[in-house]
Design an enzyme around this catalytic site. Structure first.
Site, PDB file in Angstrom:
ATOM      1  CE1 TYR A  23       2.965   6.168  -2.954  1.00 23.89           C
ATOM      2  CE2 TYR A  23       2.103   4.405  -4.333  1.00 23.89           C
ATOM      3  CZ  TYR A  23       3.111   4.925  -3.566  1.00 23.89           C
ATOM      4  OH  TYR A  23       4.281   4.214  -3.404  1.00 23.89           O
TER       5      TYR A  23
ATOM      6  CB  CYS B  32      -9.760   4.507  -0.594  1.00 28.67           C
ATOM      7  SG  CYS B  32      -8.431   5.236   0.381  1.00 28.67           S
TER       8      CYS B  32
ATOM      9  CG  HIS C 263      -6.719   5.542   4.617  1.00 26.66           C
ATOM     10  ND1 HIS C 263      -5.811   5.041   3.726  1.00 26.66           N
ATOM     11  CD2 HIS C 263      -6.004   6.223   5.551  1.00 26.66           C
ATOM     12  CE1 HIS C 263      -4.594   5.397   4.104  1.00 26.66           C
ATOM     13  NE2 HIS C 263      -4.686   6.121   5.204  1.00 26.66           N
TER      14      HIS C 263
ATOM     15  CG  ASP D  61      -1.835   1.213   1.240  1.00 31.14           C
ATOM     16  OD1 ASP D  61      -2.391   1.528   0.170  1.00 31.14           O
ATOM     17  OD2 ASP D  61      -1.997   1.865   2.292  1.00 31.14           O
ATOM     18  CB  SER D  62       0.131   4.730  -0.898  1.00 28.73           C
ATOM     19  OG  SER D  62      -1.116   4.770  -0.227  1.00 28.73           O
TER      20      SER D  62
ATOM     21  CD  GLU E 152      -2.857   8.754   6.956  1.00 28.57           C
ATOM     22  OE1 GLU E 152      -1.933   9.536   7.158  1.00 28.57           O
ATOM     23  OE2 GLU E 152      -2.735   7.657   6.375  1.00 28.57           O
TER      24      GLU E 152
ATOM     25  CB  CYS F  61      -2.571   1.020  -2.811  1.00 29.37           C
ATOM     26  SG  CYS F  61      -2.710   2.778  -3.147  1.00 29.37           S
TER      27      CYS F  61
HETATM   28  N1  DGL Z   1      -3.862   3.749  -0.194  1.00 35.14           N
HETATM   29  C1  DGL Z   1      -4.592   4.759  -0.905  1.00 35.14           C
HETATM   30  C2  DGL Z   1      -5.763   4.097  -1.659  1.00 35.14           C
HETATM   31  O1  DGL Z   1      -6.220   3.045  -1.275  1.00 35.14           O
HETATM   32  C3  DGL Z   1      -5.096   5.842   0.026  1.00 35.14           C
HETATM   33  C4  DGL Z   1      -3.999   6.717   0.578  1.00 35.14           C
HETATM   34  C5  DGL Z   1      -3.271   7.461  -0.519  1.00 35.14           C
HETATM   35  O2  DGL Z   1      -3.854   8.407  -1.092  1.00 35.14           O
HETATM   36  O3  DGL Z   1      -2.155   7.083  -0.817  1.00 35.14           O
HETATM   37  O4  DGL Z   1      -6.221   4.619  -2.636  1.00 35.14           O
END
Ligand code: DGL
Length: 266
Positions: free
Chosen positions: A44, A186, A188, A12-13, A152, A75
């Site tokens: 990201y 996403c 999160h 993941d990012s 976050e 991600c």
């Molecule tokens: N991991 C990213 C996603 O699932 C969310 C956080 C980011 O913007 O990097 O799209």
């Protein structure tokens, strides 16, 4: 001696992909998991497609050197923008296809909302992906750039005033459109599930894209006959490992990693 089982990598990012780790651990308690979060370069989801592809290439190049059995790209942004161009010597699975399939299956009214980062929504991947499973579905997409920052910040409780305002602001169009299924595209967003359900109504089905990808892992042909499995979780991040502790509980619950180490991707 039995061959050592190769771990499943989850990329993941940042920390959000730990929601997929939790899900994979629930489905398969003895799977060895290697987690990579590009915490130095997160988020990201607000970056351009070129930059996202480059970051994802670097991460996958590192992962394929770690002798993993397969890579789950938890991600949503990388899955939407970069998956087709990623070069991997091991099977690689993103969240789009499994989540699209689950949403197409779940809807009764045929109206599916997609909530994700700006880059994911811009990529337009979900409408054709869902159409492959349900050609009549109506897709209403909405970028929710405020969700990652509030998660976050830990403002996820359904009665949190900030969560309430932000959820209502970001999802008002999807609610007005009458979606009966909401695809959370996403990593999160599952942490906001209670707040989202409170706003959208408990009759709206939420699809957790990371969890669907973890479930879809069983579709991959992974050889592990006779191999030993330790149920380990080794995490790698690209910025301070100490930050991991701050987020770990929020994303992982009571799951404790065996190790957290910092690496340089470039
Ligand atoms: N991991 C990213 C996603 O699932 C969310 C956080 C980011 O913007 O990097 O799209």
């Amino acid at each position: 001696m039995a061959e050592k089982y190769k771990p499943i990598a989850i990329f993941d990012s940042g920390f959000g992909g730990l929601t997929a780790v939790r899900e994979l651990r629930r489905i398969d308690p003895t799977a060895d998991i290697l987690y990579l979060g590009d915490t130095a370069r997160v988020p990201y989801g607000v970056k351009s497609a070129d930059v996202i592809r480059r970051y994802a290439d670097e991460a996958v190049a590192w992962l394929t050197k770690q002798h993993v059995a397969a890579i789950i790209v938890a991600c949503g942004t990388v899955s939407s923008v970069a998956l087709p161009s990623l070069k991997s010597s091991v099977p690689i699975l993103g969240v789009v296809e499994p989540a699209a399939r689950a949403a197409a299956k779940a809807t009764r009214s045929g109206k599916i909302g997609v909530a994700a980062t700006p880059a994911t929504i811009r990529s337009g991947v979900y409408a054709p992906a869902i159409a492959r499973y349900n050609a009549d579905a109506e897709i209403i997409s909405r970028a929710c750039p405020l969700f990652v920052p509030i998660v976050e910040s830990g403002r996820t409780a359904p009665n949190d005033p900030v969560a309430k305002v932000v959820v209502a602001d970001q999802l008002s169009e999807l609610k007005a459109a009458g979606a009966d299924t909401l695809l959370l595209g996403c990593t999160h967003y599952p942490l906001l599930s209670d707040a989202i359900s409170a706003y959208m109504g408990s009759e709206v089905t939420l699809i957790n894209s990371g969890a669907e990808a973890a479930l879809a892992l069983s579709d991959l042909p992974l050889p592990d006959g006779g191999a030993t499995r330790g149920g380990t979780l080794h995490c790698f991040v690209t910025d301070a490992p100490e930050d991991f502790n701050q987020y770990s509980e929020m994303f992982l619950g009571d799951l404790v990693p065996d190790s957290v180490n910092k690496i340089w991707l470039v």
